[in-house]
Design an enzyme around this catalytic site. Structure first.
Site, PDB file in Angstrom:
ATOM      1  CG  ASP A  61      -4.536  -8.154  -4.291  1.00 43.92           C
ATOM      2  OD1 ASP A  61      -4.515  -8.194  -3.033  1.00 43.92           O
ATOM      3  OD2 ASP A  61      -5.593  -8.127  -4.947  1.00 43.92           O
TER       4      ASP A  61
ATOM      5  NE  ARG B  91      -3.539   3.738  -5.375  1.00 40.18           N
ATOM      6  CZ  ARG B  91      -4.014   4.883  -4.930  1.00 40.18           C
ATOM      7  NH1 ARG B  91      -4.889   5.558  -5.635  1.00 40.18           N
ATOM      8  NH2 ARG B  91      -3.618   5.378  -3.779  1.00 40.18           N
TER       9      ARG B  91
ATOM     10  CG  ASP C 240      -0.592   0.729  -3.853  1.00 46.39           C
ATOM     11  OD1 ASP C 240      -0.459   1.452  -2.861  1.00 46.39           O
ATOM     12  OD2 ASP C 240      -1.728   0.436  -4.330  1.00 46.39           O
TER      13      ASP C 240
ATOM     14  CE  LYS D  65      -7.028  -0.639  10.237  1.00 44.75           C
ATOM     15  NZ  LYS D  65      -5.733  -0.980   9.648  1.00 44.75           N
TER      16      LYS D  65
ATOM     17  N   GLY E 207       0.831  -1.220   0.000  1.00 47.42           N
ATOM     18  CA  GLY E 207       0.000   0.000   0.000  1.00 47.42           C
ATOM     19  C   GLY E 207       0.855   1.255   0.000  1.00 47.42           C
TER      20      GLY E 207
ATOM     21  CE1 TYR F  79      -9.606   1.287   8.601  1.00 47.32           C
ATOM     22  CE2 TYR F  79     -10.286   2.586  10.498  1.00 47.32           C
ATOM     23  CZ  TYR F  79      -9.321   2.226   9.572  1.00 47.32           C
ATOM     24  OH  TYR F  79      -8.073   2.814   9.622  1.00 47.32           O
TER      25      TYR F  79
ATOM     26  CD  GLN G  29      -3.448  10.722   4.916  1.00 51.90           C
ATOM     27  OE1 GLN G  29      -4.064   9.827   5.501  1.00 51.90           O
ATOM     28  NE2 GLN G  29      -3.547  11.990   5.257  1.00 51.90           N
TER      29      GLN G  29
HETATM   30  P1  NAD Z   1      -4.740   4.816   1.908  1.00 53.61           P
HETATM   31  O1  NAD Z   1      -6.124   4.428   1.577  1.00 53.61           O
HETATM   32  O2  NAD Z   1      -4.308   6.200   1.658  1.00 53.61           O
HETATM   33  O3  NAD Z   1      -3.712   3.850   1.165  1.00 53.61           O
HETATM   34  C1  NAD Z   1      -3.890   2.459   1.100  1.00 53.61           C
HETATM   35  C2  NAD Z   1      -3.137   1.935  -0.108  1.00 53.61           C
HETATM   36  O4  NAD Z   1      -3.387   0.540  -0.185  1.00 53.61           O
HETATM   37  C3  NAD Z   1      -3.600   2.558  -1.432  1.00 53.61           C
HETATM   38  O5  NAD Z   1      -2.495   3.065  -2.138  1.00 53.61           O
HETATM   39  C4  NAD Z   1      -4.265   1.393  -2.172  1.00 53.61           C
HETATM   40  O6  NAD Z   1      -4.039   1.426  -3.580  1.00 53.61           O
HETATM   41  C5  NAD Z   1      -3.559   0.201  -1.546  1.00 53.61           C
HETATM   42  N1  NAD Z   1      -4.350  -1.030  -1.618  1.00 53.61           N
HETATM   43  C6  NAD Z   1      -5.689  -1.194  -1.484  1.00 53.61           C
HETATM   44  N2  NAD Z   1      -6.020  -2.483  -1.619  1.00 53.61           N
HETATM   45  C7  NAD Z   1      -4.865  -3.154  -1.832  1.00 53.61           C
HETATM   46  C8  NAD Z   1      -4.543  -4.514  -2.027  1.00 53.61           C
HETATM   47  N3  NAD Z   1      -5.492  -5.468  -2.061  1.00 53.61           N
HETATM   48  N4  NAD Z   1      -3.245  -4.861  -2.199  1.00 53.61           N
HETATM   49  C9  NAD Z   1      -2.280  -3.921  -2.194  1.00 53.61           C
HETATM   50  N5  NAD Z   1      -2.515  -2.606  -2.029  1.00 53.61           N
HETATM   51  C10 NAD Z   1      -3.795  -2.242  -1.846  1.00 53.61           C
HETATM   52  O7  NAD Z   1      -4.490   4.405   3.439  1.00 53.61           O
HETATM   53  P2  NAD Z   1      -3.480   5.067   4.484  1.00 53.61           P
HETATM   54  O8  NAD Z   1      -4.136   6.249   5.056  1.00 53.61           O
HETATM   55  O9  NAD Z   1      -2.133   5.178   3.884  1.00 53.61           O
HETATM   56  O10 NAD Z   1      -3.521   3.942   5.617  1.00 53.61           O
HETATM   57  C11 NAD Z   1      -2.562   2.901   5.691  1.00 53.61           C
HETATM   58  C12 NAD Z   1      -2.867   2.076   6.926  1.00 53.61           C
HETATM   59  O11 NAD Z   1      -2.873   2.941   8.086  1.00 53.61           O
HETATM   60  C13 NAD Z   1      -4.244   1.388   6.935  1.00 53.61           C
HETATM   61  O12 NAD Z   1      -4.133   0.149   7.588  1.00 53.61           O
HETATM   62  C14 NAD Z   1      -5.102   2.313   7.756  1.00 53.61           C
HETATM   63  O13 NAD Z   1      -6.159   1.636   8.360  1.00 53.61           O
HETATM   64  C15 NAD Z   1      -4.096   2.792   8.788  1.00 53.61           C
HETATM   65  N6  NAD Z   1      -4.503   4.061   9.390  1.00 53.61           N
HETATM   66  C16 NAD Z   1      -4.531   5.199   8.646  1.00 53.61           C
HETATM   67  C17 NAD Z   1      -4.933   6.386   9.233  1.00 53.61           C
HETATM   68  C18 NAD Z   1      -4.997   7.669   8.461  1.00 53.61           C
HETATM   69  O14 NAD Z   1      -5.539   8.677   8.992  1.00 53.61           O
HETATM   70  N7  NAD Z   1      -4.466   7.730   7.246  1.00 53.61           N
HETATM   71  C19 NAD Z   1      -5.300   6.405  10.589  1.00 53.61           C
HETATM   72  C20 NAD Z   1      -5.292   5.205  11.311  1.00 53.61           C
HETATM   73  C21 NAD Z   1      -4.851   4.041  10.706  1.00 53.61           C
HETATM   74  C1  AKB Z   2     -10.230   6.824   8.963  1.00 52.88           C
HETATM   75  O1  AKB Z   2     -10.849   7.873   9.239  1.00 52.88           O
HETATM   76  O2  AKB Z   2     -10.735   5.808   8.500  1.00 52.88           O
HETATM   77  C2  AKB Z   2      -8.758   6.793   9.300  1.00 52.88           C
HETATM   78  C3  AKB Z   2      -8.558   6.275  10.671  1.00 52.88           C
HETATM   79  C4  AKB Z   2      -8.647   7.174  11.823  1.00 52.88           C
HETATM   80  O3  AKB Z   2      -8.345   5.102  10.840  1.00 52.88           O
HETATM   81  N1  AKB Z   2      -8.222   8.111   9.118  1.00 52.88           N
END
Ligand code: NAD
Ligand code: AKB
Length: 317
Positions: free
Chosen positions: A53, A36, A34, A146, A8, A142, A12
């Site tokens: 994937d 994509r 990733d 988690k 991934g 979600y 973000q």
């Molecule tokens: P995001 O959605 O920005 O990025 C996720 C990436 O995973 C994307 O680039 C997508 O293309 C890729 N993806 C989706 N399905 C896939 C698959 N089957 N195989 C491979 N890649 C795949 O998410 P993020 O914000 O970068 O979050 C990353 C992790 O951090 C997640 O587990 C999320 O739950 C956790 N998290 C994020 C936040 C936040 O605020 N960003 C907060 C708490 C926890």
């Molecule tokens: C979401 O809002 O889904 C994420 C998180 C807090 O896990 N930013």
């Protein structure tokens, strides 16, 4: 020197974490993957990249062999709002993806970093300064994935000795890659709205408090926990980490210190409001501070100054 695979990596967190890991451990020692490859050229071009994937165990095993990987940062997932729209897919990617990664890590003796979330808590959790060890009965898909993920990581550590480590991130705010379908996305979008239009229409109510963190602190947490002395880790997975708690009205007030005419209005999204209502207002992160020295650098004021400064500069060209 660690040899790292990031799943991934174009999301973000991954788009910034991958670049930081390449600075710390060497460009060729960090393989970005990733599902994509149509965004974030910087990540794709600044070191090795492969389409993968995370549910494809055979493909993952092959890459781990070819690149002699010893550490996986597993970031591939669906975020809260998207997983609530597509719960079956949310379960498949978040749980089957994690299970695949843990199995491959077990077979190849890799360490694994996995982010959990404030979304792992639910409406029965204490809302203010939520303790590290609290009841977790989330009401969203979600959240279910988690909590199950946290438990699965604990299980793989205790049963198989896989070096799993992770944090519970709050909502993350960054000025590079847009957030990927979460409930806390408003806290990023509001800065873009302020700089581009002087106005933002928020999908959460103005008094909705949530825990938040600026991306530089989130990246620091991801690196530091994987570098921590394992002997000092009592929890290992799902450490609460926090740096600030605010609501949209608070954030708007800080933005007005820089853009006095900034206006906020509201068009509430019931799905994301329900998710936010079920999550804590703020976390308590004592265990992370004591066990591996966690301490954030940014609060709301400093983050707002940095976000607006960066976006203004970019707008000015
Ligand atoms: P995001 O959605 O920005 O990025 C996720 C990436 O995973 C994307 O680039 C997508 O293309 C890729 N993806 C989706 N399905 C896939 C698959 N089957 N195989 C491979 N890649 C795949 O998410 P993020 O914000 O970068 O979050 C990353 C992790 O951090 C997640 O587990 C999320 O739950 C956790 N998290 C994020 C936040 C936040 O605020 N960003 C907060 C708490 C926890
Ligand atoms: C979401 O809002 O889904 C994420 C998180 C807090 O896990 N930013």
């Amino acid at each position: 020197m660690k040899r790292i695979l990031v799943s991934g990596a174009l999301g973000q967190i991954g788009s910034e974490l991958t670049v930081l890991l390449r600075q710390l451990y060497g460009r060729d020692n960090v393989l970005a993957t990733d599902i994509r490859d149509d965004v974030n050229r910087e990540v794709i071009e600044s070191g090795p990249f492969e389409l993968l994937d995370c549910r494809d165990g055979k493909g993952l095993s092959e890459l781990i062999g070819i690149h002699r990987i010893d550490t996986i940062y597993h970031l591939a997932a669906l975020l809260s709002a998207t997983a609530e729209q597509k719960p079956q897919m949310g379960w498949d990617i978040n749980i089957n993806g994690l299970y695949t990664v843990l199995e491959v890590a077990r077979e190849n003796r890799c360490a694994v970093f996995i982010p959990s979330s404030i979304g792992s808590f639910g409406p029965t959790t204490i809302k203010d300064h939520t303790p590290q060890d609290s009841p977790q009965r989330p009401s969203s898909m979600y959240g279910v994935t988690k909590v199950a993920g946290e438990l699965l990581c604990d299980y793989y550590y205790h049963k198989f000795g896989v070096d799993t480590r992770g944090v519970r991130y709050p909502g993350l705010i960054s000025n590079k890659t847009p957030p990927g379908g979460g409930t806390t996305d408003y806290a990023v979008d509001i800065y873009y709205g302020a700089v581009e239009k002087g106005h933002y229409t928020c999908f959460l109510k103005g008094d909705t408090y949530l825990d938040m963190m600026y991306m530089p602190d989130a990246l620091k947490a991801a690196v530091d926990i994987m570098e921590a002395d394992p002997a000092s880790l009592r929890h290992r997975n799902a450490f609460n980490v926090t740096s600030m708690s605010f609501c949209p009205e608070d954030q708007a007030a800080y933005i007005r210190k820089h853009i006095p005419n900034f206006e906020i209005s509201y068009d509430i999204d019931p799905v994301r409001q329900a998710l936010a209502n079920s999550w804590p207002n703020s976390l308590e992160d004592y265990a992370a501070r004591v066990e591996w020295g966690w301490a954030p650098d940014f609060g709301l004021e400093m983050m707002t100054e940095d976000m607006l400064g960066t976006l203004e500069k970019r707008k000015g060209g």
